[in-house]
Design an enzyme around this catalytic site. Structure first.
Site, PDB file in Angstrom:
ATOM      1  N   GLY A   1     -16.449 -21.732 -26.763  1.00  0.00           N
ATOM      2  CA  GLY A   1     -16.633 -22.265 -25.426  1.00  0.00           C
ATOM      3  C   GLY A   1     -17.406 -21.305 -24.549  1.00  0.00           C
TER       4      GLY A   1
ATOM      5  N   ASP B   1      -6.659 -26.602  -9.356  1.00  0.00           N
ATOM      6  CA  ASP B   1      -7.781 -27.094 -10.162  1.00  0.00           C
ATOM      7  C   ASP B   1      -7.258 -27.970 -11.301  1.00  0.00           C
ATOM      8  OD1 ASP B   1     -10.442 -27.450 -10.739  1.00  0.00           O
ATOM      9  OD2 ASP B   1     -10.628 -25.640 -11.945  1.00  0.00           O
TER      10      ASP B   1
END
Length: 838
Positions: free
Chosen positions: A501, A621
């Site tokens: 990632g 978030d």
């Protein structure tokens, strides 16, 4: 035959280009050479594809777009061409380049048809940036692969690239789209790079022809750098030699532009062991005669031509012949003093041609007047077009910036959330800070105020004292520190093969610690460490995760804060993110029961953050990419870099707006007053994502449907919610369960935070929806689930009904220390995708 010579090939131009592309130094190293930078990418797929001893990996780690769609073929046997990535807007891939040199770039295209799109209708450009001198070039213009048929169309380029990153931009033309099936980027062997090239003439070549003259087709599995050599079908009257049975005599020799092919990376043995020969006047042909190959090329373009020779017929000293192009003498080959006059000694010669107005280039060989032996031979031929511009001085405009984060049209997206006057305010704020930080996907109007540094030296050399609430707490001795040396070993020195990632904070690698624990290692970017950006998130994540532990919160294994490094080490979540399973067509679709369990698990984690953690923590978030799944699909909330801590019941926390578009609480945007109800709103958006399998923001949809929260609630009020439910689960949802779930989402998405439930209430409602779904399975077919919903359960029983994802019956509000009993110690973390990691 020398009378054919004229001055159409100008000597100064030829000399300049020959110096530029000094291919006497262009020969490759041996087969043992290992490219330091190499990428083989399987576009549109998460599965590895093995082709000719190359492992093509998923493209998510290189993709700088969220607009790309995965398209799958149902009738392709070659795994590499079973998927494609398509783009409706300009998007790009990015590859990190460590060393200066010449790189091979191959793009694979197979225009298959799928139920949703026919790839043969694609029309697009492909550009590369930067090449040498920080310029870019258009590699393909108005390209279409509609004629590829059942065979892949492979476009090959040679690019001179400096250290940094190579970006490949795919730009749809008009209302069309772009696509690609696979990408190769690897460094050519060191001696390929031209010596003393001028920055005014960057090396950009496109392979147009590669022919095994006189021999069969050579496939990539028989070539050390995986080239295709087409079979020579021209000149049927000329004869093919019999393949030589003698080994080649490869020598490193150079003379008058002729270069010894000293290794098989220049051309495989199969090229030099066969040849096309003159027939010596047989078959009614004149004696002597020329053998000619004709190639259709772009008009007014220059081409680099490489011709391969190897005398496998002999006697060598008696054979002298000429090489021509369009009737012009290029050079003489052979003779008594020729350095390559031994049997089975391969060599090659390079020259540059301009096609002028013609769209054909003819290459010929024929006997010279200097010999009485009327014979000539050619073993192989390569032709590469020189791409000369116009050079691109700046990268193309893109929805992505350098590290794969998507640029959001701030006014359009925020307007879909709050509209009116707030639209103008958010446009101004978003634009200013978007320009400042170049982080368009994550909305941050300012950075977290960093904690004060202690001691001497760099403030970034080690973590500072303090907590996220400002009270003193030295966390240098938490027992979580891991040495940089161990993390280097765990990740094979941060090997790109282990990269899983990439995001705003840095790259994420899969690793294995010395104790055998599988982990995800998130390494902060060096440039951000130098400026101090990213350090507040680094410190916050450590502070939050070091004092909490819960079955439904991702665990921090350790951290490293030495040598100016900021590295976080997490457990590795085997199944990736919830977002992956909602939108990735390569993964099995989640059932409604699984989705309910995941939502319940995430709600448990958030409820613990709000009420069970010391002081209370607001995540700030919450989104589908931050809900991760372990090997059993147990959900865990992750990514606490934006979290805030404080007493949630007393007053609102005044803070600068941070979060992700599409999930942001409108009241928080307007007032900058952060409460736990902001997390509740974001979670409501996630609930709609789960139900509809639709992104929170989709700019490809009509204006009134772009924002999922707005559109979902509009459909709910009109009684049309069932029409936008994910079709893959629509028939398995019990109406009572659907009604309860949608009501829960609606309550979470109330504009006034006071009207929203707590996460404890949300958890209760979700478990109720789960019970309704479970009970529906046991009803008789004639029973109506809606009519029986209210009497199926007494509400007090619902509170203690455990989610199937739970493995222990322990109060999820356990305090720090006790809550470790509710932890599954699986040393795994998320397989983060581009744009999802921080």
């Amino acid at each position: 035959m020398e009378s054919l010579h004229n001055h159409k090939i100008h000597i100064p131009l030829f000399s300049l280009l020959f110096f530029l592309f000094h291919f006497s130094s262009l020969h490759f190293l041996s087969l043992a050479y290992e490219q330091p930078d190499k990428y083989f990418v399987n576009c549109g797929s998460k599965a590895d594809a093995n082709l000719n001893d190359r492992v093509f990996t998923a493209d998510s780690g290189f993709l700088c777009s969220e607009k790309g769609r995965t398209i799958k073929s149902t009738n392709q046997s070659t795994i590499l061409y079973q998927t494609a990535r398509i783009f409706y807007n300009q998007s790009n891939y990015e590859f990190m380049i460590a060393e200066n040199g010449t790189y091979v770039v191959r793009l694979h295209f197979l225009a298959f048809s799928s139920p949703s799109v026919n790839l043969s209708s694609a029309l697009f450009n492909v550009s590369a940036f930067p090449i040498v001198s920080n310029s870019g070039f258009k590699l393909l213009n108005n390209f279409t692969a509609k004629d590829s048929g059942n065979s892949a169309l492979i476009e090959e380029f040679f690019l001179a690239i400096g250290p940094g990153s190579l970006k490949l931009y795919f730009t749809p033309q008009g209302s069309s789209f772009a696509f690609v099936n696979a990408i190769e980027v690897f460094r050519a062997p060191l001696k390929f790079s031209p010596r003393n090239y001028s920055s005014s003439f960057p090396l950009v070549l496109r392979t147009t022809y590669r022919v095994n003259v006189g021999g069969p087709k050579i496939t990539p599995d028989n070539d050390t750098i995986w080239r295709n050599w087409e079979k020579d079908d021209s000149q049927p009257s000329a004869e093919n030699s019999q393949p030589s049975s003698q080994p080649l005599n490869r020598l490193s020799v150079e003379s008058d532009g002729f270069v010894g092919a000293d290794n098989d990376s220049i051309a495989p043995d199969l090229v030099y062991l066969t040849a096309k020969l003159m027939t010596g006047g047989s078959n009614g042909l004149p004696n002597p005669f020329n053998i000619t190959w004709s190639f259709n090329v772009s008009a007014d373009a220059r081409h680099l031509v490489r011709v391969h020779f190897c005398d496998i017929i002999g006697p060598p000293a008696n054979i002298v012949f000429n090489l021509y192009s369009n009737g012009n003498l290029i050079t003489k080959v052979g003779g008594p003093n020729f350095p390559f006059n031994r049997l089975n000694q391969p060599f090659y010669y390079d020259f540059v041609l301009t096609s002028k107005e013609s769209e054909f280039i003819n290459i010929s060989i024929g006997p010279s007047i200097d010999t009485t032996t009327n014979n000539a031979f050619l073993n192989g031929l390569e032709m590469l077009e020189i791409i000369e511009g116009p050079a691109l001085s700046n990268p193309p405009t893109s929805f992505c910036n350098m590290k794969g984060r998507k640029k959001i049209k701030v006014g359009l997206v925020v307007g879909s959330v709050i509209g009116g006057l707030s639209l103008i305010c958010i446009m101004i704020v978003g634009t200013l800070f978007g320009l400042k930080y170049r982080k368009a996907k994550r909305v941050e109007t300012s950075e977290w105020s960093p904690m004060p540094a202690i001691g001497g030296g760099s403030a970034h050399g080690r973590l500072t004292d303090g907590t996220i609430t400002g009270s003193p707490m030295n966390y240098l001795n938490l027992g979580l520190k891991i040495s940089f040396a161990e993390l280097q070993q765990a990740t094979n020195n941060f090997d790109t093969k282990l990269l899983i990632g990439e995001g705003g904070f840095g790259n994420v690698y899969r690793g294995t610690l010395l104790n055998g624990t599988n982990v995800a290692v998130k390494r902060g970017k060096r440039d951000e460490q130098g400026s101090g950006q990213g350090r507040p998130e680094f410190q916050t994540e450590i502070m939050v995760l070091s004092k909490i532990r819960h079955r439904h919160l991702v665990s921090l294994i350790g951290y490293c804060d030495e040598r100016s490094e900021m590295i976080l080490v997490y457990e590795f979540m085997e199944k990736g993110s919830l977002r992956d399973h909602l939108y990735d067509s390569n993964l099995p679709r989640l059932s409604w029961k699984q989705r309910l369990e995941i939502c319940i698990g995430a709600a448990r984690g958030l409820h613990y953050l709000h009420r069970g953690a010391a002081g209370g923590i607001i995540h700030r978030d919450v989104k589908s990419t931050n809900i991760l799944l372990d090997e059993n699909h147990v959900a865990k909330v992750a990514d606490f870099g934006l979290s805030r801590s404080g007493p949630l019941d007393e007053t609102h926390v005044s803070t600068n707006v941070k979060g992700t578009f599409g999930y942001l609480d409108p009241e928080y945007i307007m007032s900058q007053q952060l409460t736990e109800k902001s997390d509740v709103y974001s979670f409501g958006v996630v609930l709609l994502e789960v139900l509809c399998a639709r992104r929170a923001i989709d700019t490809m949809l009509p204006r009134d449907q772009m924002n999922l929260a707005e559109w979902g609630m509009l459909c709910k009020k009109k009684g049309l919610l069932e029409q936008i439910v994910d079709t893959s689960i629509k028939n398995e949802i019990d109406p009572s369960s659907l009604r309860k779930f949608s009501e829960t989402a609606e309550k979470c998405l109330q504009e006034d935070a006071n009207d929203r439930p707590t996460m404890g209430d949300v958890l209760w409602d979700l478990e109720y929806a789960f019970q309704l779904q479970q009970t529906a399975k046991h009803r008789e077919p004639h029973e109506d689930s809606t009519a029986n919903a209210s009497s199926a359960f007494a509400l007090p029983n619902v509170q203690h009904f455990p989610s199937v994802s739970s493995t222990v019956n322990i109060d999820d509000l356990a305090l720090p220390g006790d809550d470790e009993l509710d932890t599954t110690e699986v040393e795994v973390f998320s397989q983060l995708r581009v744009g999802d990691a921080r």
